[in-house]
Design a protein around this motif. Structure first.
Motif, short mmCIF file in Angstrom:
data_model
loop_
_atom_site.label_atom_id
_atom_site.label_comp_id
_atom_site.label_asym_id
_atom_site.label_seq_id
_atom_site.Cartn_x
_atom_site.Cartn_y
_atom_site.Cartn_z
N HIS A 83 0.83 -1.21 0.00
CA HIS A 83 0.00 0.00 0.00
C HIS A 83 0.86 1.26 0.00
O HIS A 83 0.53 2.25 -0.66
CB HIS A 83 -0.93 0.00 1.22
N ALA A 84 1.96 1.22 0.73
CA ALA A 84 2.86 2.37 0.77
C ALA A 84 3.47 2.64 -0.60
O ALA A 84 3.56 3.81 -1.03
CB ALA A 84 3.95 2.14 1.81
N ARG A 85 3.88 1.59 -1.28
CA ARG A 85 4.46 1.78 -2.62
C ARG A 85 3.44 2.39 -3.56
O ARG A 85 3.74 3.31 -4.32
CB ARG A 85 4.97 0.44 -3.17
N ALA A 86 2.21 1.88 -3.51
CA ALA A 86 1.18 2.38 -4.42
C ALA A 86 0.81 3.82 -4.09
O ALA A 86 0.67 4.66 -4.99
CB ALA A 86 -0.05 1.48 -4.35
N ALA A 87 0.65 4.13 -2.80
CA ALA A 87 0.23 5.47 -2.40
C ALA A 87 1.30 6.51 -2.73
O ALA A 87 1.01 7.60 -3.24
CB ALA A 87 -0.09 5.50 -0.91
N CYS A 88 2.56 6.19 -2.46
CA CYS A 88 3.63 7.13 -2.74
C CYS A 88 3.83 7.32 -4.24
O CYS A 88 4.12 8.44 -4.69
CB CYS A 88 4.93 6.67 -2.08
N ALA A 89 3.67 6.26 -5.00
CA ALA A 89 3.77 6.38 -6.46
C ALA A 89 2.67 7.29 -6.99
O ALA A 89 2.89 8.12 -7.88
CB ALA A 89 3.70 5.00 -7.10
N ALA A 90 1.46 7.15 -6.44
CA ALA A 90 0.33 7.96 -6.92
C ALA A 90 0.53 9.44 -6.63
O ALA A 90 0.11 10.30 -7.42
CB ALA A 90 -0.96 7.47 -6.27
N LEU A 91 1.20 9.75 -5.52
CA LEU A 91 1.39 11.15 -5.12
C LEU A 91 2.77 11.69 -5.47
O LEU A 91 3.03 12.88 -5.26
CB LEU A 91 1.18 11.28 -3.60
N GLY A 92 3.64 10.84 -5.99
CA GLY A 92 4.99 11.29 -6.32
C GLY A 92 5.84 11.59 -5.10
O GLY A 92 6.72 12.45 -5.15
N LEU A 93 5.59 10.87 -3.99
CA LEU A 93 6.34 11.09 -2.76
C LEU A 93 7.50 10.10 -2.64
O LEU A 93 7.38 8.95 -3.07
CB LEU A 93 5.43 10.92 -1.53
N PRO A 94 8.62 10.54 -2.06
CA PRO A 94 9.72 9.60 -1.83
C PRO A 94 9.35 8.58 -0.76
O PRO A 94 8.75 8.93 0.26
CB PRO A 94 10.88 10.50 -1.38
N LEU A 95 9.71 7.34 -1.01
CA LEU A 95 9.46 6.25 -0.07
C LEU A 95 10.78 5.55 0.22
O LEU A 95 11.47 5.13 -0.71
CB LEU A 95 8.46 5.25 -0.65
N GLU A 96 11.12 5.44 1.49
CA GLU A 96 12.32 4.72 1.90
C GLU A 96 11.90 3.48 2.68
O GLU A 96 10.88 3.48 3.36
CB GLU A 96 13.20 5.60 2.79
N ARG A 97 12.73 2.44 2.59
CA ARG A 97 12.45 1.18 3.29
C ARG A 97 13.62 0.84 4.19
O ARG A 97 14.77 0.78 3.73
CB ARG A 97 12.22 0.05 2.28
N ILE A 98 13.35 0.68 5.48
CA ILE A 98 14.36 0.18 6.41
C ILE A 98 14.20 -1.33 6.47
O ILE A 98 13.22 -1.84 7.00
CB ILE A 98 14.20 0.81 7.80
N GLU A 99 15.15 -2.03 5.89
CA GLU A 99 15.05 -3.48 5.74
C GLU A 99 16.05 -4.16 6.68
O GLU A 99 17.25 -3.89 6.62
CB GLU A 99 15.36 -3.88 4.30
N ARG A 100 15.55 -5.00 7.54
CA ARG A 100 16.45 -5.75 8.41
C ARG A 100 17.32 -6.70 7.60
O ARG A 100 16.83 -7.37 6.70
CB ARG A 100 15.65 -6.60 9.40
N PRO A 101 18.60 -6.79 7.95
CA PRO A 101 19.44 -7.80 7.27
C PRO A 101 18.99 -9.20 7.66
O PRO A 101 18.55 -9.44 8.78
CB PRO A 101 20.84 -7.49 7.79
#
Length: 224
Positions: A83-101
């Protein structure tokens, strides 16, 4: 003043990021699913509950004037990440992901893999008879269906009665020490650890304890 940042949280990484940004003077909103009665101490604004899918999240971002989103959710929280990927793409907002190793496999590890909790539930009774289950409250029903072994179920909050034939509940909130994890496994004579491949240092002690004690581990793979 810097623009407002939304952190999709519920993890230790999210707490650290919220505190780091707040200390730098960045206005922060942290969103939590609200599945637990007790929540971490967080700076800024804390929002509890879902958004109503990608469209609801996009509406929230626009209404709140969010300029940046940080997805620091659990590696298995696949829906909110989509949902975050879709919402940010729709609004042109930067999205960062903190991914655990991911946890590296080390000498002495005896690992088995399952694609999802349902597959792990089918495999577990064939691999162990005294099983430490740390996959979270949401996946317990599929394990209870197969019955048979003793399940030592570790949870953050007391769920009340569980549908297992033979079980014990152990309550606790990590991180746990290596000594504590080894003592828990020894006290219950655990012969199989079942957990999600969440990764990260906060919960790695159980993997190290299983390695030290020669206990095999059944890992549920992360969602793609």
């Amino acid at each position: 003043m810097p623009g407002k940042v939304l952190i999709l949280g519920g993890t230790g990484e999210a707490v650290l990021e919220a505190r780091r940004l707040a200390a730098a003077g960045v206005p922060v909103v942290t969103s939590l699913a609200g599945r637990l009665a007790t929540q971490p101490d967080l700076p800024g604004v804390v929002r509890i509950g879902g958004f109503g899918g990608a469209r609801g999240l996009a509406d929230f971002l626009a209404a709140e004037g969010i300029v940046r989103v940080i997805d620091a959710t659990h590696p298995f929280a696949a829906a909110i990440s989509r949902h975050a990927r879709a919402a940010c793409a729709a609004l042109g907002l930067p999205l960062e992901r903190i991914e655990r190793p991911v946890w590296p496999k080390r000498p002495g590890d005896h690992w088995h893999w399952a694609d999802d909790p349902a597959m792990a539930a089918r495999m577990a009774p064939r691999l162990g008879r005294r099983i430490l289950l740390t996959t979270g409250a949401g996946s317990l029903a599929v394990f209870a269906r197969w019955g048979g072994p003793l399940y030592v179920v570790r949870l953050i909050e007391d769920p009340g009665r569980l549908p297992f034939h033979d079980y014990r509940i152990v309550l606790g909130r990590g991180p746990f020490s290596l000594a504590a994890e080894m003592a828990l496994m020894a006290d219950f004579a655990i012969d199989l650890l079942v957990t999600k491949a969440s990764g990260g240092a906060a919960t790695e002690a159980k993997i190290a304890a299983a390695r030290r004690l020669g206990v095999p581990v059944l890992l549920v793979r992360r969602p793609a």
